[in-house]
Design an enzyme around this catalytic site. Structure first.
Site, PDB file in Angstrom:
ATOM      1  N   GLY A   1       0.832  -1.185   0.000  1.00  0.00           N
ATOM      2  CA  GLY A   1       0.000   0.000   0.000  1.00  0.00           C
ATOM      3  C   GLY A   1       0.865   1.230   0.000  1.00  0.00           C
ATOM      4  O   GLY A   1       2.079   1.170  -0.257  1.00  0.00           O
ATOM      5  N   GLY A   2       0.247   2.365   0.302  1.00  0.00           N
ATOM      6  CA  GLY A   2       0.987   3.613   0.240  1.00  0.00           C
ATOM      7  C   GLY A   2       2.052   3.736   1.305  1.00  0.00           C
ATOM      8  O   GLY A   2       3.006   4.498   1.153  1.00  0.00           O
ATOM      9  N   MET A   3       1.919   2.986   2.409  1.00  0.00           N
ATOM     10  CA  MET A   3       2.874   3.097   3.503  1.00  0.00           C
ATOM     11  C   MET A   3       3.958   2.030   3.474  1.00  0.00           C
ATOM     12  O   MET A   3       5.060   2.250   3.963  1.00  0.00           O
ATOM     13  CB  MET A   3       2.144   3.024   4.853  1.00  0.00           C
ATOM     14  CG  MET A   3       1.357   4.267   5.189  1.00  0.00           C
ATOM     15  SD  MET A   3       0.524   4.063   6.773  1.00  0.00           S
ATOM     16  CE  MET A   3       1.915   3.758   7.853  1.00  0.00           C
ATOM     17  N   GLY A   4       3.626   0.863   2.948  1.00  0.00           N
ATOM     18  CA  GLY A   4       4.643  -0.172   2.998  1.00  0.00           C
ATOM     19  C   GLY A   4       4.201  -1.448   2.329  1.00  0.00           C
ATOM     20  O   GLY A   4       3.240  -1.465   1.560  1.00  0.00           O
TER      21      GLY A   4
ATOM     22  N   ASP B   1     -10.460  -0.717  13.781  1.00  0.00           N
ATOM     23  CA  ASP B   1     -10.599  -0.986  12.343  1.00  0.00           C
ATOM     24  C   ASP B   1     -11.083  -2.416  12.106  1.00  0.00           C
ATOM     25  O   ASP B   1     -10.597  -3.107  11.203  1.00  0.00           O
ATOM     26  CB  ASP B   1      -9.270  -0.748  11.626  1.00  0.00           C
ATOM     27  CG  ASP B   1      -9.459  -0.603  10.109  1.00  0.00           C
ATOM     28  OD1 ASP B   1     -10.582  -0.270   9.673  1.00  0.00           O
ATOM     29  OD2 ASP B   1      -8.492  -0.841   9.365  1.00  0.00           O
TER      30      ASP B   1
ATOM     31  N   LYS C   1       5.654  -7.162   7.958  1.00  0.00           N
ATOM     32  CA  LYS C   1       5.324  -5.820   7.490  1.00  0.00           C
ATOM     33  C   LYS C   1       6.558  -4.930   7.603  1.00  0.00           C
ATOM     34  O   LYS C   1       7.285  -4.977   8.589  1.00  0.00           O
ATOM     35  CB  LYS C   1       4.223  -5.201   8.352  1.00  0.00           C
ATOM     36  CG  LYS C   1       2.857  -5.848   8.220  1.00  0.00           C
ATOM     37  CD  LYS C   1       1.843  -5.047   9.035  1.00  0.00           C
ATOM     38  CE  LYS C   1       0.448  -5.636   8.912  1.00  0.00           C
ATOM     39  NZ  LYS C   1      -0.543  -4.797   9.619  1.00  0.00           N
TER      40      LYS C   1
END
Length: 700
Positions: free
Chosen positions: A26-29, A139, A45
């Site tokens: 994704g955009g972070m990792g 979440d 991760k």
């Protein structure tokens, strides 16, 4: 998700883990699949290199590791190792084989009722463990639940926070998954364990129906529905609706705790077979077999031989959350057996009907003997009597509610704590609902008075009810729709009219419309499903006239007697007040194609039988008075072949034949104050000055 081969720039090893493929990014990792020296697989991760020096993101990543480590529940993916200092931060979590819940439902359809109960119990117990560790997941959604042969597991603590923390986000990021985050999360307010319970309710509704409970054309529309709209449980099996509904209450104070959810959903024996037998279980088994092969010795490719490890991983699917750009007081749960208290509410009893009185056998002007009473039991100038099948509910002289048998007037039950001035209603003729002096709404079995539930703690007035909901006004002047069977708040909105010193607004419900007549003369018809305004009228009566609903017609008293189509608000007709003085028309009474109303010292009956847009008054009468009473806007009553009309000064009740309008007799009670009348089961209940009695009616 499908595992992809490592690409140029991907690390070959992180700590003790040899990386074998990419599970997602994704955009972070990125999330890799790796294996340690013992052959134990892990989901690893790692932050993107260009973000590793971003202090905010690095701190968030460290927090995720700390949060996940703090939870020791068997219902989560365990953290195996982590590096949060120096170099690129990474976290290695237990590698869970099995589809995520969203994949399982899309592939195999909604879960069975027993499977949903098992899912709910597992997840609720895990949430309890998470909250016991002092955390809130924040979440919970189908994509963060992996189904394994030992049950569901919760993954991804990317936005988990201690209970006392505010929703964490950065500019432009959405802090919750649309449709699953609780209203308080959407609004950026302080969240707690109850926020996870809301998400759990949305997850269970999806699992049971295959459809999200909140939908919209875009993210903002979905979030609006979460905050203001009613959850769509239409495809959820009825036996699950009353269990899921309270989890979706707008107010976190009214959601059950996870332990109570686990108890209420207690699954039948063998319910967890959903992930042990059948197509879904076979899918889980295939994925778990693939995971075990990851622990085997490293294979090398040979021409025509078995596939290499990397090629094998490309075909494997596992349930892992990816580091994405966005990051990610009493009700049924008070029941000791863990079931809804409304589950044992008996059906509505039959209405015992009284025998008609024959006009032929009665002398002209002779007043029939009361069926029972008068009894000095009711509050003077209290609310109108409320007949509910075999009882009639009154505002008690000593305070609270009083239920009398309609057959003999004997006391059936009392609810002393209820503030009857705030109103009381019947739900489906099975419950009687009122509010106590502390603002707590309480429900009782109508026939017996047995307490059923209590909810809310901020209610000012009880306006109206239909077969499913009670419509309330809070002390903050908000209008609230409370589901009487699940205790979920279906919607909340600002009240259409403020409460005046003369009392609360009056309301009636019909055809999925809640019609409210405020003391400021403003009338609004709201959709009962959403609370949105359908139509409105301004400058109508200001003296507490009650809306009266006929067959798709709303009749409104006030400066005019007005008729509007109930389901659209189309104007049908109106009659100006006939009297030169006074506030106009009182509350009317509807009887099929006829409406009876009083204006000053005249009673009129209007007929819409020929033309709904042009009523004709086929009779009117001058109402005599001795001048000893005080005026009121209480409605007339139609029962059998009779119409009961109190005179404007409340000195007597004029009883007439509803067809011929012939005067039959005059009823009078030796007390002061307004006459308050209601009818049901061939009886007319009359209260005045604290006394109450039941009268028979003519049948022809």
């Amino acid at each position: 998700m499908t595992t992809q081969p490592l690409a140029t720039g991907d690390p070959l090893r992180l700590g003790p883990y040899r990386l074998l493929g990419v599970l997602g990014e994704g955009g972070m990792g990125k999330v890799y699949v790796g294996r340690d020296a013992r052959g134990v697989p892990a989901a690893v991760k790692v932050l993107r290199p260009e973000l590793a020096h971003d202090l905010h993101l690095a701190q968030r990543f460290v927090r995720e590791a700390d949060m996940a480590r703090a939870v020791t529940s068997r219902g989560v993916a365990r953290v195996l190792a982590a590096q949060t200092e120096g170099g690129r931060p990474w976290i290695a979590a237990e590698f869970l084989a099995g589809p995520t819940l969203d994949v399982a439902v899309r592939t195999y359809g909604p879960l069975s009722v027993p499977a949903v109960r098992a899912l709910a119990a597992h997840l609720a117990r895990t949430l309890h463990d998470i909250h016991t560790a002092g955390l809130v997941h924040r979440d919970l959604k189908p994509a963060n639940i992996v189904l394994t042969s030992t049950g569901p597991r919760i993954i991804d603590f990317g936005i988990a926070r201690p209970e006392h923390g505010l929703t964490l986000t950065t500019t432009g990021q959405i802090p919750v998954t649309p449709g699953y985050g609780a209203p308080e999360q959407v609004l950026g307010q302080r969240v707690g364990p109850a926020s996870d319970v809301f998400s759990l309710g949305a997850v269970l509704a999806y699992a049971a129906s295959g459809r999200r409970t909140f939908e919209g054309a875009h993210v903002a529309a979905v979030q609006y529905e979460v905050v203001h709209g009613a959850p769509d449980l239409g495809l959820v099996p009825p036996e699950l609706q009353e269990l899921i509904g309270p989890c979706l209450a707008k107010d976190p104070a009214f959601r059950p705790a996870p332990a109570q959810v686990a108890q209420a959903f207690a699954p039948p024996k063998g319910a967890d077979q959903a992930w042990r037998k059948g197509p879904l279980a076979e899918d889980i088994k295939r994925r778990e077999t693939a995971t075990k092969r990851l622990a085997a010795p490293e294979e090398t490719a040979v021409p025509g031989g078995r596939p290499t490890r990397r090629r094998f991983l490309t075909g494997a699917a596992v349930g892992v959350a990816v580091l994405g750009a966005g990051g990610g007081t009493g009700a049924w749960w008070l029941n000791r057996e863990g079931k809804s208290p409304t589950a044992d509410v008996p059906p509505a009893v039959a209405t015992p009907e009284a025998a008609f009185v024959s006009i032929i056998d009665t002398a002209y002007g002779e007043v029939p003997k009361p069926l029972w009473g008068p009894q000095d039991l009711a509050a003077a100038n209290g609310q109108l009597p409320l007949p509910v099948r075999d009882v009639v509910i009154l505002q008690a002289k000593t305070g609270g509610l009083l239920a009398l048998s309609v057959k003999d007037g004997k006391e059936r039950w009392r609810a002393k704590t209820i503030d009857a001035d705030a109103g009381y209603v019947s739900v489906a003729d099975r419950l009687v609902v009122g509010v106590d002096r502390n603002g707590v709404v309480r429900a009782f079995v109508a026939s017996s008075g047995k307490p059923v539930w209590q909810s809310q703690d901020d209610v000012e007035d009880v306006l109206a009810a239909d077969d499913t909901h009670v419509y309330l006004v809070t002390k903050n002047n908000e209008l609230r729709a409370l589901d009487a069977w699940t205790l979920a708040t279906t919607w909340t909105r600002p009240m259409t009219s403020p409460r005046s010193h003369n009392g609360a607004a009056k309301a009636a419900v019909g055809r999925k419309r809640l019609v409210i007549h405020g003391r400021d003369g403003y009338v609004a018809a709201l959709y009962t499903e959403t609370g949105e305004t359908d139509w409105e009228v301004k400058n109508q009566g200001t003296d507490g006239q009650i809306p009266v609903l006929g067959d798709n017609i709303a009749y409104l008293g006030g400066r005019t007697l007005m008729a509007r189509r109930l389901d659209r608000g189309d104007f049908l007709w109106e009659e100006e007040a006939k009297s030169d003085t006074g506030p106009g028309w009182g509350t009317p009474a509807a009887d099929g194609d006829f409406v009876i109303a009083v204006d000053g010292y005249h009673a009129y009956r209007y007929s819409t039988m020929v033309d709904i847009h042009h009523p004709v008054h086929d009779w009117y009468e001058v109402l005599e008075s001795d001048g000893t009473g005080t005026g009121t806007f209480n409605p007339p009553v139609v029962a059998g072949a009779t119409v009961w009309i109190h005179t404007p000064d409340n000195s007597v009740v004029d009883v007439r034949h509803k067809i011929t309008h012939e005067h039959l007799f005059t009823a009078k009670m030796q007390r002061l104050g307004p006459y308050q009348m209601a009818s049901d089961g061939n009886r007319v209940f009359i209260a005045r000055g604290g006394r109450v009695y039941a009268m028979p009616v003519y049948g022809t």
